[in-house]
Design a protein around this motif. Structure first.
Motif, mmCIF file in Angstrom:
data_model
loop_
_atom_site.group_PDB
_atom_site.id
_atom_site.type_symbol
_atom_site.label_atom_id
_atom_site.label_comp_id
_atom_site.label_asym_id
_atom_site.label_seq_id
_atom_site.Cartn_x
_atom_site.Cartn_y
_atom_site.Cartn_z
ATOM 1 N N TYR A 44 2.812 -1.145 4.340
ATOM 2 C CA TYR A 44 2.856 -2.074 3.204
ATOM 3 C C TYR A 44 2.719 -1.303 1.899
ATOM 4 C CZ TYR A 44 1.735 -5.619 -0.180
ATOM 5 O OH TYR A 44 1.752 -6.397 -1.312
ATOM 6 N N GLU A 45 1.728 -0.431 1.826
ATOM 7 C CA GLU A 45 1.489 0.325 0.602
ATOM 8 C C GLU A 45 2.721 1.128 0.189
ATOM 9 O OE1 GLU A 45 -1.972 2.602 1.670
ATOM 10 O OE2 GLU A 45 -3.349 1.038 0.958
ATOM 11 N N ALA A 46 3.367 1.793 1.148
ATOM 12 C CA ALA A 46 4.555 2.601 0.838
ATOM 13 C C ALA A 46 5.703 1.726 0.337
ATOM 14 C CB ALA A 46 4.983 3.402 2.064
ATOM 15 N N ALA A 47 5.921 0.575 0.972
ATOM 16 C CA ALA A 47 7.006 -0.318 0.556
ATOM 17 C C ALA A 47 6.712 -0.948 -0.799
ATOM 18 C CB ALA A 47 7.223 -1.394 1.615
ATOM 19 N N TRP A 48 5.455 -1.271 -1.057
ATOM 20 C CA TRP A 48 5.070 -1.912 -2.315
ATOM 21 C C TRP A 48 5.279 -0.971 -3.498
ATOM 22 C CZ3 TRP A 48 4.651 -6.699 -3.692
ATOM 23 C CH2 TRP A 48 4.044 -7.029 -4.902
ATOM 24 N N GLU A 49 5.117 0.321 -3.261
ATOM 25 C CA GLU A 49 5.278 1.312 -4.334
ATOM 26 C C GLU A 49 6.740 1.535 -4.718
ATOM 27 O OE1 GLU A 49 2.858 2.731 -6.153
ATOM 28 O OE2 GLU A 49 1.497 1.418 -5.040
ATOM 29 N N LEU A 50 7.684 1.125 -3.891
ATOM 30 C CA LEU A 50 9.103 1.309 -4.190
ATOM 31 C C LEU A 50 9.526 0.373 -5.316
ATOM 32 C CD1 LEU A 50 10.496 1.464 -0.541
ATOM 33 C CD2 LEU A 50 10.180 3.383 -2.123
ATOM 34 N N PRO A 51 10.548 0.763 -6.079
ATOM 35 C CA PRO A 51 11.026 -0.138 -7.136
ATOM 36 C C PRO A 51 11.652 -1.396 -6.523
ATOM 37 C CG PRO A 51 12.406 1.831 -6.980
ATOM 38 C CD PRO A 51 11.265 2.011 -6.026
ATOM 39 N N GLY A 52 11.582 -2.487 -7.247
ATOM 40 C CA GLY A 52 12.165 -3.738 -6.782
ATOM 41 C C GLY A 52 11.145 -4.605 -6.062
ATOM 42 N N LEU A 53 11.630 -5.716 -5.551
ATOM 43 C CA LEU A 53 10.772 -6.680 -4.871
ATOM 44 C C LEU A 53 11.159 -6.797 -3.400
ATOM 45 C CD1 LEU A 53 10.794 -9.527 -7.550
ATOM 46 C CD2 LEU A 53 8.955 -7.891 -7.081
ATOM 47 N N ASN A 54 10.201 -7.222 -2.591
ATOM 48 C CA ASN A 54 10.427 -7.530 -1.180
ATOM 49 C C ASN A 54 11.066 -6.373 -0.417
ATOM 50 O OD1 ASN A 54 9.452 -10.018 -1.987
ATOM 51 N ND2 ASN A 54 11.472 -10.942 -2.114
ATOM 52 N N ASN A 55 10.522 -5.195 -0.612
ATOM 53 C CA ASN A 55 11.046 -4.012 0.068
ATOM 54 C C ASN A 55 10.653 -4.027 1.542
ATOM 55 O OD1 ASN A 55 12.257 -2.573 -2.174
ATOM 56 N ND2 ASN A 55 10.183 -2.410 -2.952
ATOM 57 N N GLU A 56 11.571 -3.543 2.355
ATOM 58 C CA GLU A 56 11.323 -3.484 3.794
ATOM 59 C C GLU A 56 10.254 -2.441 4.097
ATOM 60 O OE1 GLU A 56 13.727 -2.676 7.960
ATOM 61 O OE2 GLU A 56 14.850 -2.935 6.099
ATOM 62 N N MET A 57 9.344 -2.822 4.970
ATOM 63 C CA MET A 57 8.289 -1.903 5.404
ATOM 64 C C MET A 57 8.822 -1.040 6.540
ATOM 65 S SD MET A 57 5.167 -4.687 5.267
ATOM 66 C CE MET A 57 4.098 -3.722 6.304
#
Length: 191
Positions: free
Chosen positions: A146-159
């Motif tokens: 979750y932490e890695a996906a949340w840090e990516l730009p944009g919303l609702n990134n795949e974990m």
């Protein structure tokens, strides 16, 4: 970094939702998602496969299983046969922004769910189903995928579940076992 995605098991997703609604009538979409998340992750680490195979995305309130969430929503756009199966098994009552799930059957059967699937879903429900919203949100935000996906730009990134394997002794051996067991969707995975 290697990205893995599992083969989704719609039958397990639908029967798993009904199973949870049987154990806790009126469970909301938020708790269904979090219970599945913790059960899928723990089942993967202990048994070498997730229960649902769903793709989790990092949303504001924590990990959300994409297909399970889509099936719960009224306007999901899912194929008719999946929606029909869902409606046969689960009744959904809307209460403002909450969707409450109930089983449509008095004595449901869950042929797609293994004993360990049911065990892990029930254990996750017992542990997380009565937590306050804020506590559950905070706990799910601590997941490394979750932490890695949340840090990516944009919303609702795949974990990426590869982060879950890092807690094991040798993540490469675990990844190879997943490939050998054919629970990974190779069309969506870079190995």
């Amino acid at each position: 970094m290697t990205r893995i995605r599992f083969k989704i098991r719609y039958d397990k997703c639908i029967q798993g939702m009904q199973f949870l609604a049987t154990l806790m009538p009126g469970i909301t979409q938020y708790y269904v998602g979090k219970v599945f998340f913790f059960a899928d992750r723990e089942h993967l680490l202990d048994w070498g496969r997730p229960i649902s195979g769903d793709r989790y995305v990092a949303m504001e309130h924590g990990p959300v299983p994409s297909e399970i969430y889509n099936l719960i929503k009224n306007d999901s756009g899912e194929p008719d046969e999946l929606v029909d199966d869902m409606r046969k098994r689960v009744y959904i009552r809307r209460d403002e922004n909450k969707l409450h799930l109930f089983s449509n059957e008095e004595a449901p059967q869950f042929p797609a769910l293994s004993h360990s699937d049911r065990e892990y879903l029930a254990a996750s429900l017992a542990k997380h189903g009565r937590m306050r919203f804020g506590e559950l949100r905070e706990l799910s935000h601590q997941d490394p995928a979750y932490e890695a996906a949340w840090e990516l730009p944009g919303l609702n990134n795949e974990m990426n579940p590869i982060f879950w394997l890092e807690g094991l002794g040798d993540p490469d051996v675990a990844l190879n076992s997943l490939v050998d067991a054919s629970v990974i969707d190779r069309s969506a995975t870079r190995l």
